[in-house]
Write a protein that holds these residues in place. Structure first.
Motif, PDB file in Angstrom:
ATOM      1  N   ALA A 181       0.879  -1.220  -0.200  1.00  9.12           N
ATOM      2  CA  ALA A 181       0.005   0.091   0.040  1.00  9.12           C
ATOM      3  C   ALA A 181       0.784   1.436   0.041  1.00  9.12           C
ATOM      4  N   GLY A 182       2.295   1.238   0.166  1.00  9.75           N
ATOM      5  CA  GLY A 182       3.031   2.322   0.233  1.00  9.75           C
ATOM      6  C   GLY A 182       4.446   2.380  -0.437  1.00  9.75           C
ATOM      7  N   GLY A 183       5.095   3.491  -0.286  1.00 12.40           N
ATOM      8  CA  GLY A 183       6.600   3.406  -0.765  1.00 12.40           C
ATOM      9  C   GLY A 183       6.738   3.123  -2.309  1.00 12.40           C
ATOM     10  N   ILE A 184       7.864   2.861  -2.609  1.00 11.97           N
ATOM     11  CA  ILE A 184       8.278   2.628  -3.947  1.00 11.97           C
ATOM     12  C   ILE A 184       7.362   1.495  -4.822  1.00 11.97           C
ATOM     13  N   ILE A 185       6.971   0.451  -4.175  1.00  9.05           N
ATOM     14  CA  ILE A 185       5.957  -0.272  -4.972  1.00  9.05           C
ATOM     15  C   ILE A 185       4.686   0.210  -5.182  1.00  9.05           C
ATOM     16  N   LYS A 186       4.522   1.140  -4.207  1.00  5.94           N
ATOM     17  CA  LYS A 186       3.127   1.711  -4.790  1.00  5.94           C
ATOM     18  C   LYS A 186       3.249   2.771  -5.939  1.00  5.94           C
ATOM     19  N   ALA A 187       4.361   3.415  -5.817  1.00  3.36           N
ATOM     20  CA  ALA A 187       4.862   4.516  -7.008  1.00  3.36           C
ATOM     21  C   ALA A 187       4.877   3.497  -8.177  1.00  3.36           C
ATOM     22  N   TYR A 188       5.393   2.280  -8.332  1.00  4.20           N
ATOM     23  CA  TYR A 188       5.952   1.535  -9.359  1.00  4.20           C
ATOM     24  C   TYR A 188       4.577   1.077  -9.999  1.00  4.20           C
ATOM     25  N   ARG A 189       3.516   0.665  -9.106  1.00  3.16           N
ATOM     26  CA  ARG A 189       2.191   0.148  -9.747  1.00  3.16           C
ATOM     27  C   ARG A 189       1.156   1.204  -9.893  1.00  3.16           C
ATOM     28  N   GLY A 190       1.116   2.320  -9.319  1.00  2.00           N
ATOM     29  CA  GLY A 190       0.108   3.059  -9.134  1.00  2.00           C
ATOM     30  C   GLY A 190       0.092   3.919 -10.280  1.00  2.00           C
ATOM     31  N   SER A 191      -0.070   5.253 -10.257  1.00  2.00           N
ATOM     32  CA  SER A 191      -0.244   6.254 -11.361  1.00  2.00           C
ATOM     33  C   SER A 191       1.327   6.525 -11.776  1.00  2.00           C
ATOM     34  N   GLY A 192       2.446   5.761 -11.324  1.00  3.26           N
ATOM     35  CA  GLY A 192       3.515   6.219 -11.717  1.00  3.26           C
ATOM     36  C   GLY A 192       4.036   5.257 -13.142  1.00  3.26           C
ATOM     37  N   ILE A 193       4.890   4.460 -12.742  1.00  3.89           N
ATOM     38  CA  ILE A 193       5.634   3.595 -13.601  1.00  3.89           C
ATOM     39  C   ILE A 193       4.732   2.915 -14.611  1.00  3.89           C
ATOM     40  N   ILE A 194       4.020   1.982 -13.896  1.00  2.35           N
ATOM     41  CA  ILE A 194       3.173   1.198 -14.747  1.00  2.35           C
ATOM     42  C   ILE A 194       1.651   1.759 -14.537  1.00  2.35           C
ATOM     43  N   MET A 195       1.188   2.606 -15.442  1.00  3.00           N
ATOM     44  CA  MET A 195      -0.025   3.282 -15.304  1.00  3.00           C
ATOM     45  C   MET A 195      -1.100   2.228 -15.959  1.00  3.00           C
ATOM     46  N   GLY A 196      -1.962   2.615 -15.349  1.00  4.59           N
ATOM     47  CA  GLY A 196      -3.387   1.743 -15.612  1.00  4.59           C
ATOM     48  C   GLY A 196      -3.392   0.362 -15.223  1.00  4.59           C
ATOM     49  N   LEU A 197      -2.534  -0.164 -14.451  1.00  2.00           N
ATOM     50  CA  LEU A 197      -2.582  -1.345 -14.078  1.00  2.00           C
ATOM     51  C   LEU A 197      -3.953  -1.834 -13.271  1.00  2.00           C
ATOM     52  N   PRO A 198      -4.680  -2.813 -13.626  1.00  4.99           N
ATOM     53  CA  PRO A 198      -5.856  -2.974 -12.786  1.00  4.99           C
ATOM     54  C   PRO A 198      -5.537  -3.433 -11.465  1.00  4.99           C
ATOM     55  N   GLU A 199      -6.475  -3.040 -10.245  1.00  2.00           N
ATOM     56  CA  GLU A 199      -5.888  -3.211  -8.860  1.00  2.00           C
ATOM     57  C   GLU A 199      -6.230  -4.642  -8.647  1.00  2.00           C
ATOM     58  N   SER A 200      -6.750  -5.296  -9.508  1.00  2.00           N
ATOM     59  CA  SER A 200      -6.830  -6.899  -9.250  1.00  2.00           C
ATOM     60  C   SER A 200      -5.743  -7.569  -9.695  1.00  2.00           C
ATOM     61  N   THR A 201      -4.470  -7.045 -10.353  1.00  2.00           N
ATOM     62  CA  THR A 201      -3.328  -7.612 -10.762  1.00  2.00           C
ATOM     63  C   THR A 201      -2.690  -8.096  -9.474  1.00  2.00           C
ATOM     64  N   ASP A 202      -2.156  -9.553  -9.615  1.00  2.00           N
ATOM     65  CA  ASP A 202      -1.628 -10.225  -8.565  1.00  2.00           C
ATOM     66  C   ASP A 202      -0.464  -9.551  -8.056  1.00  2.00           C
ATOM     67  N   PRO A 203      -0.387  -8.920  -6.606  1.00  2.00           N
ATOM     68  CA  PRO A 203       0.559  -8.036  -6.096  1.00  2.00           C
ATOM     69  C   PRO A 203       1.888  -8.890  -6.111  1.00  2.00           C
ATOM     70  N   MET A 204       2.277 -10.148  -6.261  1.00  2.42           N
ATOM     71  CA  MET A 204       3.494 -10.944  -6.156  1.00  2.42           C
ATOM     72  C   MET A 204       3.764 -10.541  -7.778  1.00  2.42           C
ATOM     73  N   ALA A 205       3.159 -10.718  -8.814  1.00  6.79           N
ATOM     74  CA  ALA A 205       3.353 -10.550 -10.024  1.00  6.79           C
ATOM     75  C   ALA A 205       3.936  -8.992 -10.303  1.00  6.79           C
ATOM     76  N   VAL A 206       3.343  -8.213  -9.659  1.00  7.07           N
ATOM     77  CA  VAL A 206       3.880  -6.711  -9.617  1.00  7.07           C
ATOM     78  C   VAL A 206       5.210  -6.581  -9.085  1.00  7.07           C
ATOM     79  N   ALA A 207       5.397  -6.937  -7.828  1.00  5.95           N
ATOM     80  CA  ALA A 207       6.533  -7.005  -7.224  1.00  5.95           C
ATOM     81  C   ALA A 207       7.507  -7.708  -7.700  1.00  5.95           C
ATOM     82  N   LEU A 208       7.482  -8.894  -8.553  1.00 14.71           N
ATOM     83  CA  LEU A 208       8.538  -9.544  -8.992  1.00 14.71           C
ATOM     84  C   LEU A 208       9.031  -8.767 -10.285  1.00 14.71           C
ATOM     85  N   ASP A 209       7.807  -8.228 -10.926  1.00 11.48           N
ATOM     86  CA  ASP A 209       8.014  -7.312 -11.986  1.00 11.48           C
ATOM     87  C   ASP A 209       9.131  -5.994 -11.712  1.00 11.48           C
TER      88      ASP A 209
END
Length: 179
Positions: free
Chosen positions: A91-119
């Protein structure tokens, strides 16, 4: 000489810096200039060791400022454990910036968090490897072998260190995610 510890985060950077606090001929800090802009962001004092995962997004500027005159450490931890730690802080920090409206824009909230973190881990480590490909003063440090790697690091940078005290820092989990 300056030393930069480049990493994804969640891989032992706080612990590495705690160990560096036992070095007397360098200062050391963790994310000490992360709130600054422009030239001030990278204006580290001489003979300083800095660990900051956000430097992986400033590699062009780091190269322009320090180039091949600094010593670079690529601090790594196996990706599944690193990603699992990021998931605990999703919910916070750099992983939130990566997946939120920052680096990976428009990523569905339903995306597997582990897949996002591995990416994220794969992206950052790839950025660091590309940056380091032409650096002559560099080494890899792995959290899984940190005690031996830290000794090698100290020798390479000419650190004056209380090695037993520094190595004891790797017995403590600094900045660990809640279980």
């Amino acid at each position: 000489m300056n030393v930069f510890v480049l990493c994804t985060g969640r891989c032992g950077s706080s612990t590495f810096i705690e160990a560096c606090h036992h070095i007397t001929n360098f200062t050391s800090a963790h994310e000490s200039r992360s709130s600054l802009l422009g030239a001030e962001r990278l204006a580290y004092p001489a003979q300083h060791i800095e660990a900051d995962n956000r430097l992986s997004w400033l590699l062009g500027r780091l190269d322009a400022t320090y180039g091949d005159t600094a010593f670079y450490v690529h601090l790594q931890r196996n990706h599944p454990d690193t990603a699992a730690s990021f998931v605990k802080r999703y919910a916070g920090g750099i992983i939130k910036a990566y997946r939120g409206s920052g680096i990976i824009m428009g990523l569905p909230e339903s995306t597997d968090p582990m897949a996002v973190a591995l990416d994220y881990c794969n992206t950052v480590d790839s950025n660091i490897r590309a940056f380091l490909k032409d650096k002559t003063h560099r080494m890899d440090v792995h959290l899984e072998t940190a005690r031996a790697d830290f000794q090698d690091f100290c020798e390479r940078v000419g650190a004056v260190v209380d090695l037993p005290a520094a190595l004891r820092e790797f017995d403590t989990r600094h900045n660990a995610s809640a279980r």
